[in-house]
Design a protein around this motif. Sequence first.
Motif, PDB file in Angstrom:
ATOM      1  N   SER A  15       4.585  -1.533   9.590  1.00 34.90           N
ATOM      2  CA  SER A  15       4.489  -1.261   8.148  1.00 34.90           C
ATOM      3  C   SER A  15       4.010  -2.498   7.396  1.00 34.90           C
ATOM      4  O   SER A  15       4.600  -3.573   7.472  1.00 34.90           O
ATOM      5  N   SER A  16       2.928  -2.300   6.643  1.00 33.92           N
ATOM      6  CA  SER A  16       2.347  -3.395   5.867  1.00 33.92           C
ATOM      7  C   SER A  16       3.310  -3.841   4.752  1.00 33.92           C
ATOM      8  O   SER A  16       3.509  -5.030   4.501  1.00 33.92           O
ATOM      9  N   ALA A  17       3.912  -2.862   4.094  1.00 32.01           N
ATOM     10  CA  ALA A  17       4.834  -3.197   3.009  1.00 32.01           C
ATOM     11  C   ALA A  17       6.104  -3.844   3.562  1.00 32.01           C
ATOM     12  O   ALA A  17       6.694  -4.729   2.926  1.00 32.01           O
ATOM     13  N   ARG A  20       5.577  -7.545   4.146  1.00 31.31           N
ATOM     14  CA  ARG A  20       5.726  -8.368   2.923  1.00 31.31           C
ATOM     15  C   ARG A  20       7.181  -8.768   2.714  1.00 31.31           C
ATOM     16  O   ARG A  20       7.481  -9.918   2.390  1.00 31.31           O
ATOM     17  N   LEU A  39       7.795   6.108  11.698  1.00 31.76           N
ATOM     18  CA  LEU A  39       6.871   6.894  10.857  1.00 31.76           C
ATOM     19  C   LEU A  39       6.084   7.898  11.682  1.00 31.76           C
ATOM     20  O   LEU A  39       5.606   8.899  11.151  1.00 31.76           O
ATOM     21  N   ASN A  44      11.051   9.297   8.500  1.00 32.01           N
ATOM     22  CA  ASN A  44      11.115   9.038   7.046  1.00 32.01           C
ATOM     23  C   ASN A  44      11.180  10.315   6.222  1.00 32.01           C
ATOM     24  O   ASN A  44      11.347  10.254   5.015  1.00 32.01           O
ATOM     25  N   GLY A  56      10.449   8.989   0.652  1.00 26.93           N
ATOM     26  CA  GLY A  56      10.189   8.968   2.093  1.00 26.93           C
ATOM     27  C   GLY A  56       9.338   7.797   2.525  1.00 26.93           C
ATOM     28  O   GLY A  56       8.585   7.894   3.491  1.00 26.93           O
ATOM     29  N   ALA A  57       9.424   6.689   1.809  1.00 25.54           N
ATOM     30  CA  ALA A  57       8.566   5.540   2.112  1.00 25.54           C
ATOM     31  C   ALA A  57       9.400   4.306   2.436  1.00 25.54           C
ATOM     32  O   ALA A  57      10.539   4.149   1.963  1.00 25.54           O
ATOM     33  N   PRO A  59       9.190  -0.082   2.623  1.00 31.97           N
ATOM     34  CA  PRO A  59      10.536  -0.494   3.016  1.00 31.97           C
ATOM     35  C   PRO A  59      11.572  -0.098   1.977  1.00 31.97           C
ATOM     36  O   PRO A  59      11.262   0.188   0.830  1.00 31.97           O
ATOM     37  N   GLN A  71       9.906  -0.142  -3.098  1.00 32.73           N
ATOM     38  CA  GLN A  71       8.637  -0.729  -3.567  1.00 32.73           C
ATOM     39  C   GLN A  71       8.601  -2.224  -3.223  1.00 32.73           C
ATOM     40  O   GLN A  71       9.315  -3.043  -3.814  1.00 32.73           O
ATOM     41  N   ALA A 107      -1.848  -3.794  -2.928  1.00 30.37           N
ATOM     42  CA  ALA A 107      -0.636  -2.994  -2.686  1.00 30.37           C
ATOM     43  C   ALA A 107      -0.711  -1.622  -3.363  1.00 30.37           C
ATOM     44  O   ALA A 107      -0.185  -0.639  -2.840  1.00 30.37           O
ATOM     45  N   PRO A 116       0.431   6.971   6.628  1.00 28.63           N
ATOM     46  CA  PRO A 116       0.543   8.184   7.453  1.00 28.63           C
ATOM     47  C   PRO A 116       0.555   9.475   6.644  1.00 28.63           C
ATOM     48  O   PRO A 116       0.024  10.494   7.092  1.00 28.63           O
ATOM     49  N   ARG A 120      -1.850  12.536   7.509  1.00 27.39           N
ATOM     50  CA  ARG A 120      -1.342  13.886   7.830  1.00 27.39           C
ATOM     51  C   ARG A 120      -1.966  14.933   6.907  1.00 27.39           C
ATOM     52  O   ARG A 120      -2.365  16.008   7.347  1.00 27.39           O
TER      53      ARG A 120
END
Length: 221
Positions: A15-17, A20, A39, A44, A56-57, A59, A71, A107, A116, A120
């Motif tokens: 996960s990119s977030a 961070r 994921l 999630n 459902g996201a 971090p 966020q 971001a 994802p 989807r």
Amino acid sequence: MADLPNLELYAYWRSSAGFRVRVAMALKGLTAHEHLIDLETQENRTPEFLAINPAGALPVLIEDGQPPLTQSLAILEYLDELVPSPPLLPADPRGRARVRSLSLALAADTHPLITPRIRRYLMANAGFDAELWRDWQVNWFTAGLQAMERRLASDPETGTFCHGDSLTMADIVLASIPAVAKVFKIGVEGTPTVDRIVARCSELPAFANADPSKQAGAPAP
Ligand SMILES: N[C@@H](CCC(=O)N[C@@H](CS)C(=O)NCC(=O)O)C(=O)O
């Protein structure tokens, strides 16, 4: 800070977030107990996780059992206020606006397109297959990083890092995008300033240790 908070981080290895938040916590000398939310299997989207974050996201950060924080940029700014040193934002309002703007360009305007849930949706409703999805990923990684390149290269406020010679939130967000592009074996050409800053960041242990390949759940090399 007298007592370190008890932190729980919900994240996924690539996960990119989440990257961070891992970098920011390391810079601040904080650690968290990590919960891996898969994921790929849509963990999630389970009722249990949606009760933690209805979006459902990832971090999600939970401090001392308080309501969840979501966020990544909001979490970074919270951690920055919790542990002010080293600062993730410049001292002056204009500098803070520039750093937030650089951070949001990736971001908010780039990263969500390659998540994802978008994959989807496109596969279920827009006739996408693996090849079209890859083209989509390449397009948006390239558009985001090349726009960032043009901006950073032409702005005298860019220095060793995105904003002068001190590391800020903008560097953390910038590095989070190629970190995930690398997972998908996607490289973006023609971004020398971005590449220089990301390479400088990856010399720092906080960044190197947050690399997706080093997280629990990452596939063996
Ligand atoms: N703007 C959010 C983005 C959150 C987000 O989309 N995270 C991804 C992982 S990097 C996610 O959980 N995606 C789930 C999905 O797309 O279904 C942030 O910065 O925290």
